[in-house]
Enzyme design. Structure first.
Site, PDB file in Angstrom:
ATOM      1  N   CYS A   1       7.842   3.853   5.719  1.00  0.00           N
ATOM      2  CA  CYS A   1       6.916   3.573   4.622  1.00  0.00           C
ATOM      3  C   CYS A   1       7.640   3.180   3.348  1.00  0.00           C
ATOM      4  O   CYS A   1       7.018   2.654   2.423  1.00  0.00           O
ATOM      5  CB  CYS A   1       6.022   4.783   4.354  1.00  0.00           C
TER       6      CYS A   1
ATOM      7  N   CYS B   1       0.836  -1.198   0.000  1.00  0.00           N
ATOM      8  CA  CYS B   1       0.000   0.000   0.000  1.00  0.00           C
ATOM      9  C   CYS B   1       0.873   1.251   0.000  1.00  0.00           C
ATOM     10  O   CYS B   1       0.642   2.194  -0.769  1.00  0.00           O
ATOM     11  CB  CYS B   1      -0.928  -0.012   1.210  1.00  0.00           C
ATOM     12  N   CYS B   2       1.890   1.269   0.864  1.00  0.00           N
ATOM     13  CA  CYS B   2       2.807   2.413   0.923  1.00  0.00           C
ATOM     14  C   CYS B   2       3.520   2.614  -0.412  1.00  0.00           C
ATOM     15  O   CYS B   2       3.746   3.744  -0.840  1.00  0.00           O
ATOM     16  CB  CYS B   2       3.839   2.216   2.031  1.00  0.00           C
TER      17      CYS B   2
ATOM     18  N   CYS C   1      -3.488   4.741   9.449  1.00  0.00           N
ATOM     19  CA  CYS C   1      -2.190   4.197   9.873  1.00  0.00           C
ATOM     20  C   CYS C   1      -1.518   5.057  10.936  1.00  0.00           C
ATOM     21  O   CYS C   1      -0.330   4.873  11.236  1.00  0.00           O
ATOM     22  CB  CYS C   1      -1.257   4.065   8.669  1.00  0.00           C
TER      23      CYS C   1
END
Length: 243
Positions: free
Chosen positions: A226, A115-116, A201
């Site tokens: 990240c 996702c990051c 997050c």
């Protein structure tokens, strides 16, 4: 490489002078990536007030806090600027969500890093394309993982100079600066959110927790990043010898 050596010699002056010296030392495009945290707001203030030829951009992940978007607008209005945004590629984001789920990052570190990557790392690559230097708001005392942050390093993967003008400032010093200059900041900072990222997050800190403990709090690894500031293997990209 010569630019790196020149920038590395200016560590004894204040952040404004460091930014000015960077602009004078490095030819070509210089990019500052802001996430609208307190350090980034301090640097944006220095860049905008002095009208420095440093491009200020942000990575809009699509999952930021409402207060972050409000601060973005307030910052543009305060300084009479537009801050260019870079967004995730639509197809890659759709594929990532289809595979892991909209909040799959809670259940798998692989999904979180994926996702990051889609929301931050890949857009960063586009933001820095063609840049000769990258300005960041990193401070050495933000976490143990960032303890080796220096003023200037060579980012070998992106082939540019990476500069952290606030590397030797404490958080308290940053807070004093933004207060004295009347710099707009995110109201979440006063609610215990010292490091602010994507809304799902990030949480407020508990008493006694280190500054970045509220990021990806469900993970047990101490080194939580990240991917913006790490190289292959998860190591923070900070080593001068990489030059």
């Amino acid at each position: 490489m010569a630019a790196l050596n020149n920038v590395a010699q200016i560590s004894g002056i204040d952040p404004a002078e460091r930014l000015i010296a960077l602009r004078q030392t490095v030819p070509g495009r210089i990019v500052f990536t802001t996430s609208f945290g307190i350090e980034d707001q301090a640097l944006s203030h220095l860049i905008f007030e002095r009208r420095l030829d440093i491009e200020v951009v942000t990575l809009d992940t699509g999952r930021l806090f409402p207060s972050t978007y409000k601060l973005w607008a307030e910052t543009e209005e305060r300084y009479g600027v537009r801050i260019r945004s870079y967004h995730p590629e639509q197809a890659a984001l759709a594929a990532q969500v289809a595979d892991a789920g909209i909040n799959g990052f809670y259940y798998s570190k692989e999904a979180r890093l994926g996702c990051c990557h889609v929301r931050k790392v890949e857009p960063l690559g586009r933001a820095l394309d063609g840049a000769r230097a990258w300005v960041t708001g990193l401070r050495a005392d933000q976490s143990g993982q960032r303890g080796g942050v220096d003023l200037a390093t060579w980012d070998a993967e992106r082939a540019l100079v990476k500069v952290a003008p606030l590397f030797d400032w404490s958080r308290d010093r940053v807070v004093r600066f933004v207060r004295s200059e009347g710099v707009p900041i995110n109201p979440l900072h006063a609610q215990g959110f010292l490091s602010i990222g994507c809304e799902p997050c990030t949480r407020a800190l508990k008493p006694g927790e280190p500054e970045r403990a509220g990021r990806w709090w469900w993970e047990t690894d101490k080194a939580k990043e990240c991917g913006l500031h790490v190289v292959a293997g998860g190591r923070l990209a900070r080593d001068r010898e990489a030059a």
